[in-house]
Design a protein around this motif. Structure first.
Motif, PDB file in Angstrom:
ATOM      1  N   ILE A 111       0.856  -1.188   0.000  1.00 58.75           N
ATOM      2  CA  ILE A 111       0.000   0.000   0.000  1.00 58.75           C
ATOM      3  C   ILE A 111       0.891   1.236   0.000  1.00 58.75           C
ATOM      4  CG2 ILE A 111      -1.926  -1.153   1.155  1.00 58.75           C
ATOM      5  CD1 ILE A 111      -1.017   0.207   3.765  1.00 58.75           C
ATOM      6  N   PRO A 112       0.422   2.333  -0.599  1.00 52.67           N
ATOM      7  CA  PRO A 112       1.243   3.553  -0.631  1.00 52.67           C
ATOM      8  C   PRO A 112       1.329   4.198   0.737  1.00 52.67           C
ATOM      9  CG  PRO A 112      -0.905   3.961  -1.597  1.00 52.67           C
ATOM     10  CD  PRO A 112      -0.848   2.490  -1.339  1.00 52.67           C
ATOM     11  N   VAL A 113       2.472   4.795   1.011  1.00 47.90           N
ATOM     12  CA  VAL A 113       2.727   5.520   2.256  1.00 47.90           C
ATOM     13  C   VAL A 113       3.043   6.967   1.889  1.00 47.90           C
ATOM     14  CG1 VAL A 113       4.257   5.714   4.258  1.00 47.90           C
ATOM     15  CG2 VAL A 113       3.613   3.449   3.382  1.00 47.90           C
ATOM     16  N   LEU A 114       2.475   7.924   2.629  1.00 48.38           N
ATOM     17  CA  LEU A 114       2.693   9.350   2.348  1.00 48.38           C
ATOM     18  C   LEU A 114       2.481   9.679   0.871  1.00 48.38           C
ATOM     19  CD1 LEU A 114       5.802  10.408   4.492  1.00 48.38           C
ATOM     20  CD2 LEU A 114       3.459  11.237   4.703  1.00 48.38           C
ATOM     21  N   PRO A 115       1.315   9.392   0.319  1.00 47.65           N
ATOM     22  CA  PRO A 115       1.100   9.642  -1.113  1.00 47.65           C
ATOM     23  C   PRO A 115       1.262  11.103  -1.510  1.00 47.65           C
ATOM     24  CG  PRO A 115      -0.977   9.151   0.010  1.00 47.65           C
ATOM     25  CD  PRO A 115       0.120   8.847   0.978  1.00 47.65           C
ATOM     26  N   GLN A 116       1.184  12.010  -0.516  1.00 45.98           N
ATOM     27  CA  GLN A 116       1.376  13.428  -0.845  1.00 45.98           C
ATOM     28  C   GLN A 116       2.848  13.783  -1.033  1.00 45.98           C
ATOM     29  OE1 GLN A 116       0.605  12.210   2.068  1.00 45.98           O
ATOM     30  NE2 GLN A 116       1.476  13.387   3.780  1.00 45.98           N
ATOM     31  N   ALA A 117       3.755  12.939  -0.544  1.00 49.79           N
ATOM     32  CA  ALA A 117       5.194  13.175  -0.729  1.00 49.79           C
ATOM     33  C   ALA A 117       5.576  12.811  -2.157  1.00 49.79           C
ATOM     34  CB  ALA A 117       5.998  12.342   0.263  1.00 49.79           C
ATOM     35  N   LYS A 118       6.620  13.441  -2.642  1.00 47.15           N
ATOM     36  CA  LYS A 118       7.054  13.206  -4.018  1.00 47.15           C
ATOM     37  C   LYS A 118       8.529  12.813  -4.041  1.00 47.15           C
ATOM     38  CE  LYS A 118       3.761  16.539  -5.929  1.00 47.15           C
ATOM     39  NZ  LYS A 118       3.603  17.766  -6.747  1.00 47.15           N
ATOM     40  N   PRO A 119       8.808  11.522  -3.955  1.00 46.33           N
ATOM     41  CA  PRO A 119      10.202  11.094  -4.096  1.00 46.33           C
ATOM     42  C   PRO A 119      10.746  11.530  -5.460  1.00 46.33           C
ATOM     43  CG  PRO A 119       8.807   9.290  -3.329  1.00 46.33           C
ATOM     44  CD  PRO A 119       7.888  10.390  -3.743  1.00 46.33           C
ATOM     45  N   LEU A 120      12.033  11.868  -5.499  1.00 42.68           N
ATOM     46  CA  LEU A 120      12.622  12.205  -6.790  1.00 42.68           C
ATOM     47  C   LEU A 120      12.475  11.005  -7.718  1.00 42.68           C
ATOM     48  CD1 LEU A 120      15.931  14.089  -5.878  1.00 42.68           C
ATOM     49  CD2 LEU A 120      13.683  15.042  -6.368  1.00 42.68           C
ATOM     50  N   PRO A 121      11.969  11.205  -8.917  1.00 40.50           N
ATOM     51  CA  PRO A 121      11.765  10.074  -9.822  1.00 40.50           C
ATOM     52  C   PRO A 121      13.085   9.562 -10.384  1.00 40.50           C
ATOM     53  CG  PRO A 121      11.274  12.122 -10.941  1.00 40.50           C
ATOM     54  CD  PRO A 121      11.565  12.490  -9.520  1.00 40.50           C
ATOM     55  N   TYR A 122      13.031   8.385 -10.952  1.00 38.95           N
ATOM     56  CA  TYR A 122      14.175   7.835 -11.665  1.00 38.95           C
ATOM     57  C   TYR A 122      13.972   8.044 -13.159  1.00 38.95           C
ATOM     58  CZ  TYR A 122      16.322   5.220  -7.787  1.00 38.95           C
ATOM     59  OH  TYR A 122      16.960   4.860  -6.632  1.00 38.95           O
ATOM     60  N   ASN A 123      15.033   8.407 -13.851  1.00 40.77           N
ATOM     61  CA  ASN A 123      15.029   8.370 -15.303  1.00 40.77           C
ATOM     62  C   ASN A 123      15.668   7.062 -15.758  1.00 40.77           C
ATOM     63  OD1 ASN A 123      13.846  10.926 -15.754  1.00 40.77           O
ATOM     64  ND2 ASN A 123      15.813  11.929 -15.453  1.00 40.77           N
ATOM     65  N   ILE A 124      15.135   6.498 -16.816  1.00 32.78           N
ATOM     66  CA  ILE A 124      15.689   5.273 -17.380  1.00 32.78           C
ATOM     67  C   ILE A 124      16.273   5.616 -18.750  1.00 32.78           C
ATOM     68  CG2 ILE A 124      15.205   2.908 -18.115  1.00 32.78           C
ATOM     69  CD1 ILE A 124      12.958   2.795 -16.098  1.00 32.78           C
ATOM     70  N   TYR A 125      17.543   5.253 -18.949  1.00 29.49           N
ATOM     71  CA  TYR A 125      18.262   5.626 -20.166  1.00 29.49           C
ATOM     72  C   TYR A 125      18.808   4.390 -20.878  1.00 29.49           C
ATOM     73  CZ  TYR A 125      18.738  10.201 -17.781  1.00 29.49           C
ATOM     74  OH  TYR A 125      18.517  11.390 -17.116  1.00 29.49           O
ATOM     75  N   ALA A 126      18.955   4.511 -22.173  1.00 25.34           N
ATOM     76  CA  ALA A 126      19.843   3.637 -22.937  1.00 25.34           C
ATOM     77  C   ALA A 126      21.128   4.428 -23.148  1.00 25.34           C
ATOM     78  CB  ALA A 126      19.226   3.258 -24.271  1.00 25.34           C
ATOM     79  N   VAL A 127      22.269   3.820 -22.862  1.00 23.11           N
ATOM     80  CA  VAL A 127      23.553   4.517 -22.984  1.00 23.11           C
ATOM     81  C   VAL A 127      24.496   3.673 -23.811  1.00 23.11           C
ATOM     82  CG1 VAL A 127      23.311   5.761 -20.802  1.00 23.11           C
ATOM     83  CG2 VAL A 127      24.403   3.536 -20.814  1.00 23.11           C
ATOM     84  N   TYR A 128      25.405   4.361 -24.490  1.00 25.25           N
ATOM     85  CA  TYR A 128      26.413   3.641 -25.279  1.00 25.25           C
ATOM     86  C   TYR A 128      27.650   4.510 -25.405  1.00 25.25           C
ATOM     87  CZ  TYR A 128      23.499   6.160 -28.682  1.00 25.25           C
ATOM     88  OH  TYR A 128      22.745   7.114 -29.333  1.00 25.25           O
TER      89      TYR A 128
END
Length: 313
Positions: free
Chosen positions: A258-275
């Motif tokens: 279940i979600p905890v502190l839904p009003q909080a906003k953790p910094l999101p992750y970006n997903i990259y392809a790198v080469y």
């Protein structure tokens, strides 16, 4: 001075693995063939590349200098061959991929399988590893990175932004209650990720748009180096966990978390392809990255039709 290109490629592989035996296994050759290729290259160059002892192989100073100079040249040659092959609409050769374990097993494996079916002349070698891999030194063509890009020399294509969510099991919430503010978070046991410093993991957006991210000093009763293990420990009621949505979406939909502190906003992750940086992106890398981007989609496939969606996502 005479030497063969196969000798050069074998030398690079031995530098990477540090072992004649490991290189022989990787290339499906006998150890005697690998040893002869190294000896032939040494003879052609007129230098000693390795110091041999009964227990290990040690690269000489000549070898270390040589490898740094030839890696980009070999990469250019391989890419030129790939480019020439695409004139006949052919994608062949070997594509070496490095990716995080959890993302790889949950999503990337199926995408790679579909890609392999489309290009039967292409050989694919995949390594799933949560620790940071040096793509250049490891000889990889492409990698998947999640979070902060630490190596600015790599070329990166952003595939998506993935929100993160604090969550726990219903049993944990019933037993210990839930925090009502970010300031109360550190009173609760958490499950931490060992490959990232805690102060970097538990970071949240600052309500003051110009402010620095808010870092919460959490107590990690349990530390793991794998996201799926962290998820399963949270489901078992062992603490709060901060997970990217690609891991958390399914158990949140099912109610196991279940979600905890839904009003909080953790910094999101970006997903990259790198080469690695290059003048021309090879056809096989370009085709693979395009394929992965299409399959992840926007929004990412794991967020579609989900029962729970983070605030403002």
């Amino acid at each position: 001075m005479k030497w063969r290109f196969d000798d050069l490629l074998t030398f690079l592989d031995v530098i990477e693995t540090g072992s004649i035996t490991a290189t022989a296994a990787r290339l499906n050759l006998s150890k005697s063939v690998v040893s002869k290729r190294i000896s032939d290259l040494e003879g052609g160059l007129g230098i000693e590349l390795f110091q041999r002892t009964p227990r290990k192989l040690v690269a000489s100073a000549n070898a270390l200098d040589f490898v740094e100079r030839i890696r980009p040249l070999v990469r250019d040659i391989m890419e030129a061959a790939d480019t020439a092959a695409t004139r006949n609409s052919a994608i062949r050769g070997t594509l070496r991929i490095a990716a995080p374990m959890t993302f790889g097993t949950m999503y990337l494996g199926r995408m790679i399988a579909d890609f392999a079916r489309q290009y039967p002349d292409l050989e694919i070698a995949v390594e799933f590893e949560d620790r940071m891999i040096d793509l250049v030194r490891g000889g990889y063509d492409v990698g998947i990175r999640i979070g902060i890009l630490r190596d600015s020399s790599l070329i990166a294509r952003k595939l998506c932004t993935d929100p993160r969510v604090i969550c726990c099991s219903p049993d944990f919430a019933n037993t210990h209650g839930l925090p009502e503010t970010l300031g109360a978070l550190d009173r609760f046991s958490c499950i931490d990720y060992s490959n990232v410093n805690t102060s970097q993991l538990w970071q949240f957006e600052n309500p003051d748009k110009d402010g620095e991210p808010i870092a919460v000093p959490m107590h990690g009763r349990i530390v793991a180096n794998n996201g799926e293990a962290m998820r399963d420990m949270a489901i078992a009621g062992l603490g709060l966990v901060l997970l990217p949505m690609f891991i958390a979406a399914e158990p949140l939909r099912a109610g196991r978390l279940i979600p905890v502190l839904p009003q909080a906003k953790p910094l999101p992750y970006n997903i990259y392809a790198v080469y690695p940086p290059t003048r021309h992106v090879s056809a096989k890398v370009r085709a693979f990255v395009d394929h992965i981007a299409r399959h992840i989609g926007s929004p990412p496939i794991w967020q579609i039709n989900e029962a729970y969606r983070p605030v403002d996502s």
